[in-house]
Design a protein around this motif. Structure first.
Motif, PDB file in Angstrom:
ATOM      1  N   GLY A 180     -40.670  30.166 -22.703  1.00  0.00           N
ATOM      2  CA  GLY A 180     -39.519  29.956 -22.071  1.00  0.00           C
ATOM      3  C   GLY A 180     -38.364  30.155 -22.665  1.00  0.00           C
ATOM      4  N   GLU A 181     -38.045  29.493 -23.679  1.00  0.00           N
ATOM      5  CA  GLU A 181     -36.449  29.184 -24.277  1.00  0.00           C
ATOM      6  C   GLU A 181     -36.534  30.520 -25.469  1.00  0.00           C
ATOM      7  N   LEU A 182     -37.993  30.691 -26.105  1.00  0.00           N
ATOM      8  CA  LEU A 182     -37.769  31.575 -27.336  1.00  0.00           C
ATOM      9  C   LEU A 182     -38.071  33.097 -26.835  1.00  0.00           C
ATOM     10  N   GLY A 183     -38.812  33.186 -25.687  1.00  0.00           N
ATOM     11  CA  GLY A 183     -39.082  34.744 -25.280  1.00  0.00           C
ATOM     12  C   GLY A 183     -40.307  35.198 -25.735  1.00  0.00           C
ATOM     13  N   VAL A 184     -41.376  34.340 -26.368  1.00  0.00           N
ATOM     14  CA  VAL A 184     -42.478  35.040 -26.728  1.00  0.00           C
ATOM     15  C   VAL A 184     -43.322  35.135 -25.576  1.00  0.00           C
ATOM     16  N   PRO A 185     -43.880  36.459 -25.467  1.00  0.00           N
ATOM     17  CA  PRO A 185     -44.700  36.799 -24.372  1.00  0.00           C
ATOM     18  C   PRO A 185     -46.010  35.851 -24.394  1.00  0.00           C
ATOM     19  N   ALA A 186     -46.473  35.158 -23.290  1.00  0.00           N
ATOM     20  CA  ALA A 186     -47.752  34.228 -23.276  1.00  0.00           C
ATOM     21  C   ALA A 186     -48.788  34.620 -24.014  1.00  0.00           C
ATOM     22  N   HIS A 187     -49.198  35.920 -23.686  1.00  0.00           N
ATOM     23  CA  HIS A 187     -50.388  36.454 -24.325  1.00  0.00           C
ATOM     24  C   HIS A 187     -50.477  36.662 -25.905  1.00  0.00           C
ATOM     25  N   ARG A 188     -49.322  36.339 -26.432  1.00  0.00           N
ATOM     26  CA  ARG A 188     -49.282  36.328 -27.797  1.00  0.00           C
ATOM     27  C   ARG A 188     -49.242  34.652 -28.432  1.00  0.00           C
ATOM     28  N   VAL A 189     -49.631  33.733 -27.504  1.00  0.00           N
ATOM     29  CA  VAL A 189     -49.576  32.446 -27.714  1.00  0.00           C
ATOM     30  C   VAL A 189     -51.115  31.831 -27.760  1.00  0.00           C
ATOM     31  N   ILE A 190     -51.618  31.137 -28.798  1.00  0.00           N
ATOM     32  CA  ILE A 190     -52.831  30.535 -28.718  1.00  0.00           C
ATOM     33  C   ILE A 190     -52.656  29.054 -28.810  1.00  0.00           C
ATOM     34  N   LEU A 191     -53.109  28.445 -27.949  1.00  0.00           N
ATOM     35  CA  LEU A 191     -53.199  27.036 -27.935  1.00  0.00           C
ATOM     36  C   LEU A 191     -54.463  26.493 -28.580  1.00  0.00           C
ATOM     37  N   GLY A 192     -54.389  25.489 -29.528  1.00  0.00           N
ATOM     38  CA  GLY A 192     -55.562  24.948 -30.200  1.00  0.00           C
ATOM     39  C   GLY A 192     -55.773  23.740 -29.720  1.00  0.00           C
ATOM     40  N   HIS A 193     -56.970  23.141 -29.820  1.00  0.00           N
ATOM     41  CA  HIS A 193     -57.411  21.657 -29.584  1.00  0.00           C
ATOM     42  C   HIS A 193     -57.254  21.262 -27.998  1.00  0.00           C
ATOM     43  N   LEU A 194     -56.936  22.085 -27.031  1.00  0.00           N
ATOM     44  CA  LEU A 194     -56.862  21.785 -25.680  1.00  0.00           C
ATOM     45  C   LEU A 194     -57.947  20.910 -25.219  1.00  0.00           C
ATOM     46  N   ASN A 195     -59.016  21.039 -25.877  1.00  0.00           N
ATOM     47  CA  ASN A 195     -60.544  20.349 -25.423  1.00  0.00           C
ATOM     48  C   ASN A 195     -60.282  18.830 -26.017  1.00  0.00           C
ATOM     49  N   ARG A 196     -59.575  18.520 -26.714  1.00  0.00           N
ATOM     50  CA  ARG A 196     -59.285  17.150 -27.153  1.00  0.00           C
ATOM     51  C   ARG A 196     -58.657  16.225 -26.324  1.00  0.00           C
ATOM     52  N   SER A 197     -57.941  16.785 -25.417  1.00  0.00           N
ATOM     53  CA  SER A 197     -57.630  16.019 -24.307  1.00  0.00           C
ATOM     54  C   SER A 197     -57.981  16.617 -22.709  1.00  0.00           C
ATOM     55  N   PRO A 198     -59.197  16.419 -22.631  1.00  0.00           N
ATOM     56  CA  PRO A 198     -59.822  17.262 -21.369  1.00  0.00           C
ATOM     57  C   PRO A 198     -59.095  16.959 -20.106  1.00  0.00           C
ATOM     58  N   ASP A 199     -57.878  17.444 -19.951  1.00  0.00           N
ATOM     59  CA  ASP A 199     -57.093  17.217 -18.665  1.00  0.00           C
ATOM     60  C   ASP A 199     -57.384  18.629 -18.043  1.00  0.00           C
ATOM     61  N   LEU A 200     -58.084  18.678 -16.818  1.00  0.00           N
ATOM     62  CA  LEU A 200     -58.341  19.962 -16.399  1.00  0.00           C
ATOM     63  C   LEU A 200     -57.182  20.497 -15.735  1.00  0.00           C
ATOM     64  N   VAL A 201     -56.258  19.756 -15.246  1.00  0.00           N
ATOM     65  CA  VAL A 201     -54.773  20.355 -14.651  1.00  0.00           C
ATOM     66  C   VAL A 201     -54.159  20.761 -15.730  1.00  0.00           C
ATOM     67  N   VAL A 202     -53.881  20.273 -17.018  1.00  0.00           N
ATOM     68  CA  VAL A 202     -53.114  20.823 -17.683  1.00  0.00           C
ATOM     69  C   VAL A 202     -53.878  22.138 -18.171  1.00  0.00           C
ATOM     70  N   GLN A 203     -54.844  22.024 -18.593  1.00  0.00           N
ATOM     71  CA  GLN A 203     -55.517  23.410 -19.115  1.00  0.00           C
ATOM     72  C   GLN A 203     -55.650  24.473 -18.045  1.00  0.00           C
ATOM     73  N   ARG A 204     -55.436  24.279 -16.723  1.00  0.00           N
ATOM     74  CA  ARG A 204     -55.403  25.387 -15.841  1.00  0.00           C
ATOM     75  C   ARG A 204     -53.995  25.821 -15.754  1.00  0.00           C
ATOM     76  N   GLN A 205     -52.843  24.841 -15.820  1.00  0.00           N
ATOM     77  CA  GLN A 205     -51.405  25.283 -15.880  1.00  0.00           C
ATOM     78  C   GLN A 205     -51.295  26.013 -16.990  1.00  0.00           C
ATOM     79  N   ALA A 206     -51.908  25.606 -18.099  1.00  0.00           N
ATOM     80  CA  ALA A 206     -51.614  26.450 -19.439  1.00  0.00           C
ATOM     81  C   ALA A 206     -52.017  28.006 -19.178  1.00  0.00           C
TER      82      ALA A 206
END
Length: 302
Positions: A180-206
């Motif tokens: 949003g603020e810094l203009g990095v294309p989303a496909h250039r971002v890798i989110l690690g450890h989403l599985n450690r907080s098994p929130d299916l809603v947040v995972q889908r939103q991400a």
């Protein structure tokens, strides 16, 4: 032309083979005293074990100042026949002495760019990604500073940004800042450890942002990964986001290596792969391991 920047040079994405998209051959931190990954012989044995399990590539997320031993990586990669990708970047402040962090003020993005394009120290090894970290359910000033520098380095080089999410939290805050603020294309971002907080809603939103979701690390008592991950991956695939997923082992202590009696890198292929295939099918799992890493880490380096 898109290439993945390995410690032995740039390779075509399709050359990686089955890829552990988040792991560590070397790592040291004041937060893990006495558990350092600093034994080159053990690292070599672990790479060979991963190769015997069918592995072809490992992405080491160890950033600046945490014992990457970049000069050792080409020799280990060549000996094992496994591609290795090295990181630049900066972790949470607690992993460093204060003077190390202060010494980088005003030049952090410059350091990242230099390590991506010129090499790490005198090793000649060029990094292939930028690793930064969020906080627990939010972003402190250090995280905002490091992510700002990562975004600047991305805009200069195209390099992907891999993010440690503390206990899997803060994913949407990270995306708001980087994309949003810094203009990095989303496909250039890798989110690690989403599985450690098994929130299916947040995972889908991400996933809806277009970023990559890395499910990494075998279960610990406080990480509901192995038994929750198949359901999460199936839910994402059924929602149309099966093409945004990565898998990694995230070996962070010596005792976690397979050659020292832990799960280590081979666990990803020996145990996680078949369990996940039962949930979503072998075809998707093979794409996650064999195709997606080349897409996530591939860059037109110019």
């Amino acid at each position: 032309m898109t290439r993945v920047r390995t410690v032995l040079g740039d390779v075509r994405p399709g050359e990686l083979g089955l890829c552990d998209a988040h792991d560590h051959l070397f790592l040291s931190s004041a937060q893990l005293p006495g558990q350092e990954l600093n034994d080159a012989s053990a690292a070599r044995a672990e790479l060979h074990a991963f190769r015997r399990a069918g592995g072809g590539a490992v992405v080491q997320w160890t950033p600046y100042g945490m014992g990457r031993r970049a000069a050792d990586l080409p020799r280990l990669s060549r000996a094992a026949g496994v591609h290795v990708v090295c990181a630049t970047g900066l972790h949470q402040a607690g992993h460093y002495l204060p003077e190390v962090v202060e010494g980088l003020r005003g030049r952090l993005a410059e350091v990242f760019v230099a390590e991506l394009t010129e090499g790490i120290g005198t090793s000649g090894v060029r990094a292939g990604l930028i690793k930064v970290a969020g906080g627990f359910h939010g972003l402190d000033a250090h995280a905002r500073w490091t992510m700002g520098a990562a975004a600047e380095a991305h805009h200069a080089t195209g390099a992907p940004i891999a993010v440690h999410l503390e206990l899997g939290t803060g994913a949407l805050d990270v995306l708001d800042l980087l994309c949003g603020e810094l203009g990095v294309p989303a496909h250039r971002v890798i989110l690690g450890h989403l599985n450690r907080s098994p929130d299916l809603v947040v995972q889908r939103q991400a996933a809806e942002s277009g970023c990559w979701l890395a499910f990494d690390g075998p279960s610990r008592a406080n990480h509901a990964t192995d038994w929750r991950m198949p359901d999460a991956v199936r839910a994402l695939a059924e929602a149309g986001f099966g093409d945004r997923l990565l898998l990694g082992g995230d070996t962070v202590t010596a005792g976690a290596r397979s050659v020292d009696g832990g799960p280590g890198m081979p666990y990803l292929l020996r145990r996680v792969r078949p369990r996940l295939a039962d949930a979503v099918g072998a075809e998707l799992v093979d794409r996650i391991l064999g195709v997606h890493p080349g897409q996530a880490f591939g860059v037109d380096w110019g």
